[in-house]
Design a protein around this motif. Structure first.
Motif, short mmCIF file in Angstrom:
data_model
loop_
_atom_site.label_atom_id
_atom_site.label_comp_id
_atom_site.label_asym_id
_atom_site.label_seq_id
_atom_site.Cartn_x
_atom_site.Cartn_y
_atom_site.Cartn_z
N UNK A 54 0.99 -1.33 -0.08
CA UNK A 54 -0.05 -0.08 -0.27
C UNK A 54 0.77 1.63 0.07
N UNK A 55 1.79 0.87 0.93
CA UNK A 55 2.77 2.52 1.03
C UNK A 55 3.39 2.32 -0.33
N UNK A 56 3.93 1.73 -1.23
CA UNK A 56 4.37 1.98 -2.18
C UNK A 56 3.55 1.95 -3.12
N UNK A 72 8.33 11.14 5.98
CA UNK A 72 7.29 9.99 6.00
C UNK A 72 7.44 8.27 5.76
N UNK A 73 7.71 8.84 4.06
CA UNK A 73 8.31 7.40 3.30
C UNK A 73 9.25 6.27 4.48
N UNK A 83 12.06 -6.37 8.56
CA UNK A 83 11.61 -7.35 7.66
C UNK A 83 12.73 -6.78 5.92
N UNK A 84 13.22 -5.81 6.30
CA UNK A 84 14.32 -5.00 5.09
C UNK A 84 14.81 -6.19 4.64
N UNK A 85 16.06 -5.82 6.46
CA UNK A 85 16.88 -6.54 5.75
C UNK A 85 16.92 -8.40 6.09
N UNK A 101 10.11 0.27 -2.53
CA UNK A 101 10.02 1.02 -1.84
C UNK A 101 11.16 1.94 -1.19
N UNK A 102 12.10 1.31 -0.35
CA UNK A 102 13.40 1.20 -0.23
C UNK A 102 14.39 2.27 -1.21
#
Length: 402
Positions: A54-56, A72-73, A83-85, A101-102
């Protein structure tokens, strides 16, 4: 394999689409443009609770992201680091969306993909190495100064621990939380004091560090500085009002810790600042007993000069003389006897300092004392003097001459 290919395709598509931006050296000087005409897909109050997908979608829907949108992002990505790593706490699909997103945010501000994967390690490594330029650069691209690693450490905590004073100053100026604790309830002040980084200790204190905050073992920055022999840090903490007689769960004070380790100069400084010389821990041991047991004659001398009671007993009935004799510290035994330590006292097991003496060298000191008393008795003329010395001798050495 198909999911990996999908992830790779997403990354490649984003990089190709935004290649022109990567070729430029962009900064955070984003224009404060008007908000998009279309309402954001996610209300600002719900951004942190949204799923990566949803953020993406929300990010991609923005025509002209504002600085606040970007912040904010970034904040959202930082909060999803596990989660990312490591892929923890989220599905593979959501992780792929989070990576995308990152990357999108990273490309938007001119950060390479490798930076998205490694910025966190670099951030703390730069703090450790006092690399103030790198820290400044990362702050510029949106790294949260209070971001924590898996042990709860912030960059300020790491920089304080390793004596990185330039980074410490920068982080404080950028709003770093001076009293943040890690998973072990350690603060920046505690680690700076422990390491003897006096300039950082003073800087932290000047910026509102809580001077008496205890870690999970109940130790304060003053206690750590005292036990590690950091007299500069001890002085700075005392000037700021550190509680000199505060005790740990085991009853230890800064004075007891300093005496145990033979930090005579710190013992003297603490006593000058109203440390209680005969304060006992939960086993009834005093600073004098600790210094005697561990063989610190200079510290013992200072404590005695400042009024320490020579014949106090702990919960087992041991005196400082017993501890010194048991540990075989001949010099300390002689010093205590010179200060009229009572060597006839018995512990709960009915043993005297002579009984507990570790070796013959220590026992010989007591035998020499017996001979001195006997010689005094022989030299006395007159009944009164003879009776007085005989009574003293009987009290102290009956157990040894049988």
């Amino acid at each position: 394999m198909m999911k990996k290919n999908l992830l790779f395709s997403i990354l490649c598509s984003l990089l190709v689409a935004m290649q022109p931006l990567m070729a430029q050296e962009t900064t955070l000087e984003l224009e404060e443009v008007v908000e998009p005409e279309v309402e954001p897909a996610i209300p600002a109050s719900e951004l942190q609770e949204a799923k990566p997908s949803a953020m993406l979608s929300w990010w991609q829907s923005l025509r002209k992201p504002t600085l606040q949108d970007l912040q904010n992002v970034r904040s959202y990505v930082n909060s999803k680091y596990r989660c990312l790593r490591y892929g923890k706490g989220c599905s593979r699909k959501e992780r792929a969306k989070l990576v995308a997103l990152a990357v999108a945010v990273g490309v938007a501000v001119g950060v390479a993909v490798v930076g998205v994967k490694q910025w966190k390690e670099n951030w703390f490594d730069h703090a450790k190495r006092d690399n103030v330029k790198a820290i400044q650069r990362l702050i510029t691209v949106g790294v949260n100064v209070n971001q924590q690693d898996l042990d709860g450490n912030t960059a300020l905590i790491v920089a304080s621990q390793y004596g990185s004073r330039f980074v410490v100053r920068l982080l404080l100026n950028k709003g770093a939380d001076v009293n943040q604790q890690n998973s072990y309830r350690e603060t920046s002040l505690k680690l700076a004091a422990q390491g003897g980084h006096t300039d950082i200790v003073q800087l932290l204190l000047d910026n509102g560090a809580v001077v008496n905050k205890q870690d999970r073992r109940g130790l304060t920055p003053l206690m750590w500085a005292a036990r590690m022999g950091r007299i500069g840090a001890v002085s700075a903490l005392l000037r700021k009002g550190a509680m000199v007689n505060l005790q740990t769960e085991g009853g230890h004070t800064a004075l007891i810790d300093a005496a145990d380790r033979g930090h005579t100069d710190i013992v003297q400084l603490l006593l000058e600042n109203e440390a209680t010389v005969d304060q006992k821990d939960w086993e009834g041991r005093t600073a004098l007993m600790g210094a005697a047991q561990l063989g610190h004659p200079a510290t013992v001398a200072v404590l005695l000069r400042e009024g320490a009671k020579v014949d106090q007993q702990d919960v087992h009935g041991h005196t400082a003389l017993m501890w010194a004799a048991f540990s075989g510290h001949v010099q300390v035994v002689r010093l205590l006897l010179e200060k009229k330590a009572d060597w006839g006292i018995k512990n709960l097991d009915g043993k005297t300092a002579f009984d507990l003496a570790a070796n013959e060298e220590t026992k010989n000191i007591f035998r020499e004392k017996i001979q001195e008393i006997l010689q005094e008795v022989e030299a006395v003329e007159g009944t009164i003097g003879l009776v007085t010395l005989a009574a003293e001798m009987a009290k102290k050495i009956t157990a040894y001459i049988e």
